[in-house]
Design an enzyme around this catalytic site. Structure first.
Site, PDB file in Angstrom:
ATOM      1  N   HIS A  63       0.856  -1.241  -0.144  1.00 42.58           N
ATOM      2  CA  HIS A  63       0.033   0.117   0.097  1.00 42.58           C
ATOM      3  C   HIS A  63       0.993   1.152   0.050  1.00 42.58           C
ATOM      4  O   HIS A  63       1.958   1.276   0.091  1.00 42.58           O
ATOM      5  CB  HIS A  63      -0.871  -0.010   1.021  1.00 42.58           C
ATOM      6  N   HIS A  65       1.142   4.016   1.963  1.00 44.75           N
ATOM      7  CA  HIS A  65       1.423   4.837   3.222  1.00 44.75           C
ATOM      8  C   HIS A  65       2.942   4.712   2.855  1.00 44.75           C
ATOM      9  O   HIS A  65       3.828   3.960   2.636  1.00 44.75           O
ATOM     10  CB  HIS A  65       1.042   3.914   4.499  1.00 44.75           C
ATOM     11  N   ASP A  67       5.893   4.827   4.972  1.00 41.52           N
ATOM     12  CA  ASP A  67       6.598   3.940   5.430  1.00 41.52           C
ATOM     13  C   ASP A  67       6.558   2.583   4.882  1.00 41.52           C
ATOM     14  O   ASP A  67       7.522   1.723   4.986  1.00 41.52           O
ATOM     15  CB  ASP A  67       6.290   3.557   7.057  1.00 41.52           C
ATOM     16  N   ASP A 208       0.118  -4.050   6.714  1.00 40.14           N
ATOM     17  CA  ASP A 208      -0.972  -3.550   7.421  1.00 40.14           C
ATOM     18  C   ASP A 208      -2.583  -3.769   7.264  1.00 40.14           C
ATOM     19  O   ASP A 208      -2.867  -3.672   6.142  1.00 40.14           O
ATOM     20  CB  ASP A 208      -0.766  -2.010   7.082  1.00 40.14           C
TER      21      ASP A 208
END
Length: 303
Positions: A63, A65, A67, A208
């Site tokens: 994904h 994000h 990080d 995540d």
């Protein structure tokens, strides 16, 4: 056959620490070198791990994000600097296309390698190449997120006692495996007579997400499964709020899916000792490794 191992580059979640870089990992699988989730600092971690950026054949992003992806520009630039002439395949959630576009053109660097994009918008097989299939499943996170699975096809292994029983040896064995049959002293011998089924090896990566059926299916019978474990059981409310797993959740997925070896990563910075995650997971599942930056973890040998 070449080495099959996971090289852990970073184990932090949103906030890196003095001992943990942002999330990133490399899977060596024979001739393939697959980079997963190149978070910030991945280029340096590759150097520390002794992995040439130019050896990377594929990049999978769960994904967008930061990080999990902010290291992509520097990795692609480093691949170019290392002089890799072959294309690099890039897999990512299709909904993240605008971010991928910006990451790929984030600086005035020289042109990088040819990047073949594979935006993913549904569950199922994403790509195949000799001896390996890449599949994806949508996870339950706050932004579109996909977990990844690499699967080797099932095959057959030669049983030595059966070879001896039919008097087969040397080059005849190779011909039998290639052609499916061979004639020995006037007798026709089929490959099925001297072999037995051999399950193909598999690897799964779940980042995540809340605990969900997709995570279990990704990990189904996996030889090596990597799962985020951002929180502990005592922080289940935070895990639910931010759509993450606890160490107990990761272990529960491993138990339900029949995983052979579980690797934990993506730890909250509030826990400097990753062994607290391993201890919680081992209450449910025995073969657990709480990964540390630069660890190397072998894919378990064939059953």
């Amino acid at each position: 056959m070449g080495a099959r191992e996971l090289i852990v580059l970073g184990t932090a979640s949103q906030v890196p620490t003095r001992t943990r870089a942002h999330q990133a990992a490399v899977l060596r699988w024979d001739r393939e070198v697959v980079l997963f989730d190149p978070g910030e600092g991945t280029q340096r971690q590759l150097t520390l791990a002794g992995v040439s950026a130019g050896s990377i054949t594929r990049i999978c992003i769960t994904h967008l994000h930061g990080d999990h992806c902010l290291g992509l520009p520097s990795v692609l630039q480093r691949i170019a600097l290392d002089g890799r002439g072959q294309p690099v395949d890039l897999y990512f959630p299709a909904a993240g296309q605008p971010y991928v576009d910006r990451l790929r053109h984030a600086s005035a660097a020289a042109d990088g390698p040819e990047v073949r994009e594979h935006p993913v918008s549904s569950d199922g097989v994403v790509d195949t190449w000799p001896g390996l299939t890449l599949s994806a499943r949508a996870l339950d996170h706050r932004v579109p997120t996909y977990g990844w699975r690499l699967q080797e096809p099932d095959g057959r292994r030669v049983v030595r006692d059966r070879l001896d029983a039919v008097g087969l040896s040397g080059p005849d064995v190779g011909r039998l495996l290639q052609d499916g049959e061979v004639t020995v002293d006037g007798r026709r011998v089929l490959a099925s007579e001297v072999t037995e089924p051999r399950r193909g090896q598999s690897f799964a990566l779940v980042m995540d997400t809340r605990r969900c059926s997709a995570a279990v299916e990704l990990c189904r019978d996996a030889d090596l499964a990597v799962c985020e474990s951002t929180y502990l059981r005592t922080e289940a409310d935070l895990a639910e709020r931010y759509a993450h797993l606890t160490a107990a959740d990761a272990a529960g997925i491993a138990v339900e899916a029949g995983v052979r070896r579980l690797v934990l990563t993506h730890y909250s910075a509030r826990h400097p000792d990753e062994q607290v995650f391993a201890a919680e997971a081992r209450e449910l599942f025995p073969d657990v490794t709480a990964a540390r930056d630069l660890d190397r973890i072998e894919v378990p040998p064939r059953r």
